[in-house]
Design a protein around this motif. Structure first.
Motif, PDB file in Angstrom:
ATOM      1  N   ALA A 149       0.829  -1.209   0.000  1.00 14.06           N
ATOM      2  CA  ALA A 149       0.000   0.000   0.000  1.00 14.06           C
ATOM      3  C   ALA A 149       0.859   1.254   0.000  1.00 14.06           C
ATOM      4  O   ALA A 149       0.592   2.214  -0.739  1.00 14.06           O
ATOM      5  CB  ALA A 149      -0.942  -0.010   1.210  1.00 14.06           C
ATOM      6  N   GLU A 159       4.377  -6.892   8.300  1.00 15.57           N
ATOM      7  CA  GLU A 159       3.637  -5.835   7.609  1.00 15.57           C
ATOM      8  C   GLU A 159       4.056  -4.495   8.214  1.00 15.57           C
ATOM      9  O   GLU A 159       4.645  -4.442   9.295  1.00 15.57           O
ATOM     10  CB  GLU A 159       2.130  -6.032   7.761  1.00 15.57           C
ATOM     11  CG  GLU A 159       1.356  -6.155   6.451  1.00 15.57           C
ATOM     12  CD  GLU A 159       1.361  -4.908   5.586  1.00 15.57           C
ATOM     13  OE1 GLU A 159       1.647  -3.820   6.105  1.00 15.57           O
ATOM     14  OE2 GLU A 159       1.072  -5.004   4.381  1.00 15.57           O
ATOM     15  N   CYS A 186      -0.638  -2.343   7.774  1.00 15.85           N
ATOM     16  CA  CYS A 186      -1.921  -2.763   7.194  1.00 15.85           C
ATOM     17  C   CYS A 186      -2.370  -4.125   7.704  1.00 15.85           C
ATOM     18  O   CYS A 186      -3.398  -4.651   7.276  1.00 15.85           O
ATOM     19  CB  CYS A 186      -1.832  -2.796   5.673  1.00 15.85           C
ATOM     20  SG  CYS A 186      -1.586  -1.167   4.941  1.00 15.85           S
ATOM     21  N   ARG A 234      -2.820  -2.034  11.533  1.00 20.71           N
ATOM     22  CA  ARG A 234      -3.230  -0.639  11.418  1.00 20.71           C
ATOM     23  C   ARG A 234      -3.499  -0.066  12.804  1.00 20.71           C
ATOM     24  O   ARG A 234      -4.038  -0.754  13.674  1.00 20.71           O
ATOM     25  CB  ARG A 234      -4.505  -0.549  10.557  1.00 20.71           C
ATOM     26  CG  ARG A 234      -5.087   0.838  10.456  1.00 20.71           C
ATOM     27  CD  ARG A 234      -6.181   0.892   9.398  1.00 20.71           C
ATOM     28  NE  ARG A 234      -7.270  -0.020   9.663  1.00 20.71           N
ATOM     29  CZ  ARG A 234      -8.264   0.225  10.526  1.00 20.71           C
ATOM     30  NH1 ARG A 234      -8.281   1.359  11.216  1.00 20.71           N
ATOM     31  NH2 ARG A 234      -9.226  -0.651  10.693  1.00 20.71           N
ATOM     32  N   ASN A 290       1.382   5.237  10.377  1.00 19.54           N
ATOM     33  CA  ASN A 290       0.612   4.983   9.160  1.00 19.54           C
ATOM     34  C   ASN A 290       1.397   5.486   7.952  1.00 19.54           C
ATOM     35  O   ASN A 290       1.374   6.676   7.633  1.00 19.54           O
ATOM     36  CB  ASN A 290      -0.746   5.681   9.269  1.00 19.54           C
ATOM     37  CG  ASN A 290      -1.687   5.309   8.143  1.00 19.54           C
ATOM     38  OD1 ASN A 290      -1.268   5.043   7.031  1.00 19.54           O
ATOM     39  ND2 ASN A 290      -2.976   5.290   8.432  1.00 19.54           N
ATOM     40  N   TRP A 345      -6.673   1.765   5.402  1.00 18.65           N
ATOM     41  CA  TRP A 345      -6.647   0.457   4.746  1.00 18.65           C
ATOM     42  C   TRP A 345      -6.049  -0.597   5.680  1.00 18.65           C
ATOM     43  O   TRP A 345      -5.081  -0.347   6.378  1.00 18.65           O
ATOM     44  CB  TRP A 345      -5.801   0.545   3.474  1.00 18.65           C
ATOM     45  CG  TRP A 345      -5.728  -0.724   2.689  1.00 18.65           C
ATOM     46  CD1 TRP A 345      -4.735  -1.663   2.715  1.00 18.65           C
ATOM     47  CD2 TRP A 345      -6.688  -1.197   1.747  1.00 18.65           C
ATOM     48  NE1 TRP A 345      -5.004  -2.683   1.843  1.00 18.65           N
ATOM     49  CE2 TRP A 345      -6.206  -2.423   1.235  1.00 18.65           C
ATOM     50  CE3 TRP A 345      -7.919  -0.700   1.284  1.00 18.65           C
ATOM     51  CZ2 TRP A 345      -6.912  -3.160   0.283  1.00 18.65           C
ATOM     52  CZ3 TRP A 345      -8.609  -1.437   0.323  1.00 18.65           C
ATOM     53  CH2 TRP A 345      -8.110  -2.642  -0.161  1.00 18.65           C
ATOM     54  N   GLY A 346      -6.650  -1.814   5.681  1.00 19.18           N
ATOM     55  CA  GLY A 346      -6.035  -2.936   6.374  1.00 19.18           C
ATOM     56  C   GLY A 346      -6.719  -3.344   7.665  1.00 19.18           C
ATOM     57  O   GLY A 346      -7.759  -2.797   8.059  1.00 19.18           O
TER      58      GLY A 346
END
Length: 678
Positions: A473, A510, A513, A536, A540, A561-562
């Motif tokens: 992302a 990750e 997300c 998340r 961010n 998102w996520g």
């Protein structure tokens, strides 16, 4: 061009308050006297021949770069490019800026031109005092894009000069005159039904852009057949445009140059605006010596001079300031977006208290085995990946390394991608091991890295383990980010296999997300044995890249998102295949069990214990610790970590749990006020 470059950089320097080696007059830099001496090999010195190699763009870029250095101005490569384009546009408004971009960046680039009318309006605002060059450089320019192409050494370039100089301004003017004359099809009505290419100028632009993208992909893939097709399409588009605007773009000599190269199986096309000057051909490196001799001889027989040129090698150090600027932007924006009340889902998780703990605080053991039984951490807490790649990042890494050494916490570095591209940046990461020689240190690379790069990253830090970060992302929102993730899983498998043979554990993480059970299962199936869900709610990076884009970003809808950290842990906890599935009959459940680390929005010791209860083996903290370090200093961060270590033990004592295993098996939780069985 030189005078325009001088004027633009002088004005830019006047706007700058912090300029090295320049006397200040009433808060503004005074303009010192300087000498500019210019030497160029882009034209023939003896005969005055103009080869059409972009000498005006090159001298503009060189003057801008030299004067910025004179004034002590540190600009990124994109900023230098924009400043040179501004200077060039003040001389010739019809230029695309592509030659300026090529001179600024070096190597192979794909270029999309800026909106000329927009830039003219912006410059008028500067001249009227309503804006500034600094503001203009920070703005996102409509349509403007310069992208480095990853073209390997497998392709070589041939350049032929027709002996006829051409004026780009005159050719562009001729096309513009044809466009303004009315509907392009009116110039040649007979072709309106048969043509498959451009019928209007706008249509030509759309088709041309698709063609350029096709050629760029072919260059990166080293696909000669696709280049032949792309160049042929480009040639047809230009031929069509020339016919319907009454402009001679492909001269007879350029036609001969292309036909000779095509006859040898090489993609070939006109260079620049056409009308004379040069044409190019591309050959495979292994065929270059044999084929180039034959082509050059045929060119010479046709009155075309082969120029002894090659594509400039891209110097990674030229992008050093760009990398450092991006890393510093990440730190600044991460600190700015910090929120003491992270939305990572922990607020929905409550422990059912134990009124009869039946133990003493001294009975609590917070140690945890990670990766294997031989590696034990005294506390299930580590300093997660943050930074590196700039002087500010180096200073932060040095401080974090000292904190980790004092508190006994494991520590992960930020992504070493910058150091793998540019050895000058290695020290911004290796400083971690220098100030924490005996601690547990994790290196960090992208999932786009090769096994060789992963090994190099481990060597730079003398790392005990390696994190491989997933950030699709962020890359997609980042203007200069990657767009192809098709090799990620294969790369991860190769890295895990190589490092397993070196006894260096791998953690796939990750970067904000989260991870689903499906993600983790796919990683387990390629040999990964540890993941960090990176949910998340914490730092961010999508929001950070949106902020870097400036103004209102097109991708602000992806800021949330996520999966949150809690959602990720819950999804993984429900999947028995992840947590206990022997790889073969000789494996025990424990040996095949996937180890799950938690990070993302951890703000309190209670969040740490919640994560452990939800299945995490250990918990990583980045944003909270960075906030303390930046605002209060090293000693305050050491004090905070020691407090957290003690408070984790207190919470476990309240729950009547002697160790982490006891916590998972015997404590009870409510999620959104409903009992939860995991």
């Amino acid at each position: 061009y030189v005078f325009s470059a001088m004027q633009v950089v002088d004005n830019f320097a006047r706007e700058t308050k912090e300029v090295k080696n320049v006397l200040l007059d009433e808060g503004k830099p005074a303009i010192n006297l300087y000498n500019l001496r210019i030497e160029s090999d882009l034209d023939d010195k003896k005969t005055g021949k103009k080869y059409g190699l972009g000498s005006s763009a090159a001298v503009t870029v060189a003057a801008v770069r030299a004067l910025c250095k004179w004034y002590g101005l540190t600009l990124t490569t994109p900023e230098l490019c924009k400043l040179a384009i501004i200077a060039s546009s003040l001389v010739k408004k019809s230029g695309s800026g592509g030659d300026v971009a090529a001179s600024t960046y070096g190597g192979w680039v794909m270029y999309r031109a800026y909106n000329r009318e927009w830039l003219e309006a912006e410059i008028e605002m500067i001249e009227s005092g309503d804006s500034s060059l600094h503001k203009l450089l920070r703005k996102k320019w409509p349509r403007f894009e310069v992208k480095r192409l990853k073209v390997g050494a497998g392709l070589r370039l041939l350049v032929g000069w027709t002996g006829n100089p051409a004026s780009s301004a005159e050719l562009v003017g001729s096309v513009k005159a044809g466009v303004k004359a009315g509907d392009l099809t009116a110039h040649n009505p007979a072709k309106t039904s048969a043509k498959t290419y451009a019928k209007t100028y706008e249509d030509f632009c759309v088709q041309s852009e698709k063609c350029v993208q096709k050629i760029a992909n072919a260059l990166e893939n080293g696909n000669i057949d696709a280049l032949l097709s792309g160049f042929a399409q480009n040639r047809a588009l230009l031929k069509d445009l020339g016919e319907i605007t009454g402009t001679l773009i492909e001269t007879p000599k350029l036609t001969r140059l292309i036909e000779v190269a095509n006859g040898a199986g090489l993609p070939s096309k006109t260079s620049g605006a056409g009308g004379g000057d040069c044409g190019i051909a591309i050959a495979r490196a292994e065929d270059f010596d044999a084929v180039s001799a034959r082509i050059e001889e045929e060119w010479q027989n046709s009155g075309i001079e082969a120029l002894n040129l090659k594509v400039a090698e891209f110097d990674e150090s030229s992008d050093l300031s760009l990398i450092e600027q991006r890393k510093d932007d990440h730190i600044k924006l991460a600190c700015k977006q910090y929120n003491a009340h992270a939305e990572s889902g922990f607020e929905h998780v409550r422990f059912i208290p134990n009124a009869l703990p039946q133990l003493a605080l001294s009975d609590v053991d917070t140690s945890v085995s990670v990766f294997d039984e031989s590696t034990k951490w005294d506390t299930p807490l580590y300093i997660n990946a943050m930074t590196g790649g700039s002087k500010k990042g180096e200073n932060i890494n040095e401080s974090l390394a000292r904190v980790a050494a004092k508190t006994g916490l494991a520590m992960a570095s930020g992504s070493l991608s910058a150091a793998l591209k540019n050895p000058h940046l290695e020290e911004t990461f290796s400083v971690i091991r220098r100030f924490n020689p005996h601690g547990f240190v994790m290196a960090n690379v992208s999932a786009g890295a090769s096994a060789e790069q992963a090994i190099k990253a481990v060597e730079i830090l003398q790392a005990n383990a390696l994190q491989i970060h997933l950030n699709a992302a962020q890359e997609l929102v980042m203007s200069e980010g990657d767009r192809d993730f098709s090799a990620w899983l294969n790369n991860i498998e190769a890295i895990a296999r190589e490092l397993d043979s070196m006894k260096v554990p791998v953690v796939v993480k990750e970067t904000g997300c989260g991870m689903s059970a499906r993600d983790v299962l796919r990683l387990k199936n390629v040999g990964v044995r540890a993941v960090d869900v990176g949910g998340r709610g914490g730092t961010n990076f999508v929001a950070i890249e949106n902020a870097r884009r400036g103004r209102k970003s097109d991708y602000e809808f992806l800021d949330y998102w996520g999966l949150t950290t809690v959602e990720s842990l819950l999804d993984i906890a429900q999947c028995d295949e992840i947590l206990c599935e022997p790889r073969d009959s000789s494996d025990s459940c424990d040996s095949a069990r996937m180890q799950v680390f938690a990070s993302g929005g951890v703000r309190t010791p209670l969040d740490v214990v919640r994560s452990l209860r939800l299945g995490a083996s250990a918990v990583g903290v980045a944003g909270e610790f960075l906030h303390t370090l930046i605002n209060e200093g090293e000693d305050a961060l050491v004090e905070q970590i020691e407090s957290w270590k003690a408070q984790i033990r207190v919470i476990m004592a309240l729950l009547g749990c002697k160790n982490i295993e006891d916590l998972r098996e015997n404590s009870r939780i409510l999620i959104d006020d409903k009992p939860c069985v995991i």
